[in-house]
Scaffold this motif. Sequence first.
Motif, PDB file in Angstrom:
ATOM      1  N   ALA A 223     107.074 -26.590 -63.912  1.00  0.00           N
ATOM      2  CA  ALA A 223     106.959 -28.102 -64.732  1.00  0.00           C
ATOM      3  C   ALA A 223     107.682 -28.879 -66.198  1.00  0.00           C
ATOM      4  CB  ALA A 223     105.639 -28.295 -64.576  1.00  0.00           C
ATOM      5  N   GLY A 224     107.675 -27.264 -66.124  1.00  0.00           N
ATOM      6  CA  GLY A 224     108.606 -26.645 -67.964  1.00  0.00           C
ATOM      7  C   GLY A 224     107.640 -27.350 -69.185  1.00  0.00           C
ATOM      8  N   THR A 225     108.349 -28.359 -69.688  1.00  0.00           N
ATOM      9  CA  THR A 225     107.657 -29.011 -70.957  1.00  0.00           C
ATOM     10  C   THR A 225     106.653 -29.526 -71.041  1.00  0.00           C
ATOM     11  OG1 THR A 225     109.124 -30.737 -71.259  1.00  0.00           O
ATOM     12  CG2 THR A 225     109.849 -28.257 -72.608  1.00  0.00           C
ATOM     13  N   ALA A 226     106.284 -30.487 -70.232  1.00  0.00           N
ATOM     14  CA  ALA A 226     104.952 -31.385 -69.458  1.00  0.00           C
ATOM     15  C   ALA A 226     103.531 -29.995 -69.097  1.00  0.00           C
ATOM     16  CB  ALA A 226     105.828 -32.041 -67.938  1.00  0.00           C
ATOM     17  N   PHE A 227     104.346 -28.720 -68.874  1.00  0.00           N
ATOM     18  CA  PHE A 227     102.858 -28.761 -68.825  1.00  0.00           C
ATOM     19  C   PHE A 227     102.016 -27.727 -69.936  1.00  0.00           C
ATOM     20  CE2 PHE A 227     100.796 -24.563 -67.359  1.00  0.00           C
ATOM     21  CZ  PHE A 227      99.937 -24.700 -67.078  1.00  0.00           C
ATOM     22  N   THR A 228     100.938 -28.607 -70.168  1.00  0.00           N
ATOM     23  CA  THR A 228      99.796 -28.697 -70.700  1.00  0.00           C
ATOM     24  C   THR A 228      99.282 -27.753 -71.536  1.00  0.00           C
ATOM     25  OG1 THR A 228      98.940 -30.550 -70.247  1.00  0.00           O
ATOM     26  CG2 THR A 228     100.552 -31.082 -71.769  1.00  0.00           C
ATOM     27  N   GLY A 229      98.727 -26.898 -70.116  1.00  0.00           N
ATOM     28  CA  GLY A 229      97.491 -25.688 -70.064  1.00  0.00           C
ATOM     29  C   GLY A 229      97.048 -25.627 -68.568  1.00  0.00           C
ATOM     30  N   GLY A 230      96.586 -24.109 -68.465  1.00  0.00           N
ATOM     31  CA  GLY A 230      95.968 -24.625 -67.398  1.00  0.00           C
ATOM     32  C   GLY A 230      94.226 -24.042 -67.354  1.00  0.00           C
ATOM     33  N   ILE A 231      93.463 -23.947 -66.339  1.00  0.00           N
ATOM     34  CA  ILE A 231      92.501 -23.115 -66.341  1.00  0.00           C
ATOM     35  C   ILE A 231      91.759 -22.651 -65.099  1.00  0.00           C
ATOM     36  CG2 ILE A 231      90.969 -24.045 -68.816  1.00  0.00           C
ATOM     37  CD1 ILE A 231      89.592 -25.949 -67.196  1.00  0.00           C
ATOM     38  N   VAL A 232      91.255 -21.764 -65.206  1.00  0.00           N
ATOM     39  CA  VAL A 232      90.459 -21.404 -64.271  1.00  0.00           C
ATOM     40  C   VAL A 232      89.176 -21.357 -63.691  1.00  0.00           C
ATOM     41  CG1 VAL A 232      89.821 -18.747 -61.980  1.00  0.00           C
ATOM     42  CG2 VAL A 232      92.074 -19.601 -63.332  1.00  0.00           C
TER      43      VAL A 232
END
Length: 420
Positions: free
Chosen positions: A387-396
């Motif tokens: 996703a590159g710069t489109a990826f704003t974050g993630g959680i488990v």
Amino acid sequence: MNALYRYITPKLLEALKISPVVFLNGARQSGKSTLVQNLADQISGDRDHPVAYVSFDRATQMAAAATAPEAFLKNYKNSLIIDEVQLVPELFRVLKIVVDELRLRDKKHANGKYLLTGSANILALPKLSDPLVGRITVLTLFPFSSAESSKGKGDGLEKILTMDFAGLTDRGIGLMDAIKLSSFPEIADKGLKERNIWFDGYLTTILQRDARQLADLEKISILPALLRVLSARAGGLINDSDISREVGLNSVTGKFYRSILKMMFLTFDVPPWHRNIGKRLVKSPKGYITDTSLLCHMLGLDPDEIYKNKPDLFGHVVENFVATELTKLLSFGNIRAQLLHFRTSDGKEVDFVLEQPDGNLFGIEIKKSESVNAGDFKGLHALAELAGTAFTGGIVLYSGKDVVPFGDKLWAVPFSILWQ
């Protein structure tokens, strides 16, 4: 418990201010009738001219509307609530005529004229929905979210997307409690025996009566078996050929019957995220059951038994629960996003991806255990890379109690954020 405040209320009242027709759809017994009747005074705003209420579950009202739909609508001079409107499809074409006349005559007071409820998704029926394009706002009321039934704020999704995890608490509610609470209003606070009795009656009504009103189904008796198969495959990729074969249908018929279950809000699909990029991505949707207690009922198992003795199956139950909770939070919250999933052909995956209108992505991975390690983030790393710069974050999301950072914009977060 069925008198609880519904978090979609502000969105519903706002829709009535800007649209002449508002359609509140959702599964039977999700609380639509109770909600709209409780809001009647606010919808009308005039004690001398109260809003009228009609239910097409009553045969005489339904017959009158079907026989002379235009005369039926024009008989009501003020705002009108119509319950189970999908039972009189003739009304939708006439609504367009009546609304257009009203706009010409008194555009200032045209909005909020008709509040419709229904137990079928009219967006899946173009012949019904197309005449009202530009004149209707469609909202969906799901069974209780865990935040609603436990009287939380309902802002868990906003906290997730902004990665605002300060002050997170489980509010004394465990994961199993939340799964049981997030169900239909009539049974959200009931025990297993009462739930099973209720679901047996509910499914008989839905799969025998309501399904016949939506389509001419030659093999309607196959629907319970199909729902059981879909329950056993909850969280898996949809393969209509395999599913149809398992219940003895050809793939075309099986796909159509599965669409009927979706139209009645018993099941839903989560589409895949993909873009025109070099790496091959799986492009099949994943399937879920709209209510996790119903999922357990269809499997013939006590949720507590699954939790204690069937850990692999419990993982699927938890994923289904999170899918329904995210769907509910999107339905009444202020976040505009599409719920998707991510999977590569070589097995890297993220259970859920939230894609916002600007293309930004946020990943959510599910882990039922009380601990998390770096390997649990490999799917999120793969998504971030593509996703590159489109990826704003993630959680488990996991069963522990602590919020723990695992790198830039990556966190382990307790399930309890869903019922904040």
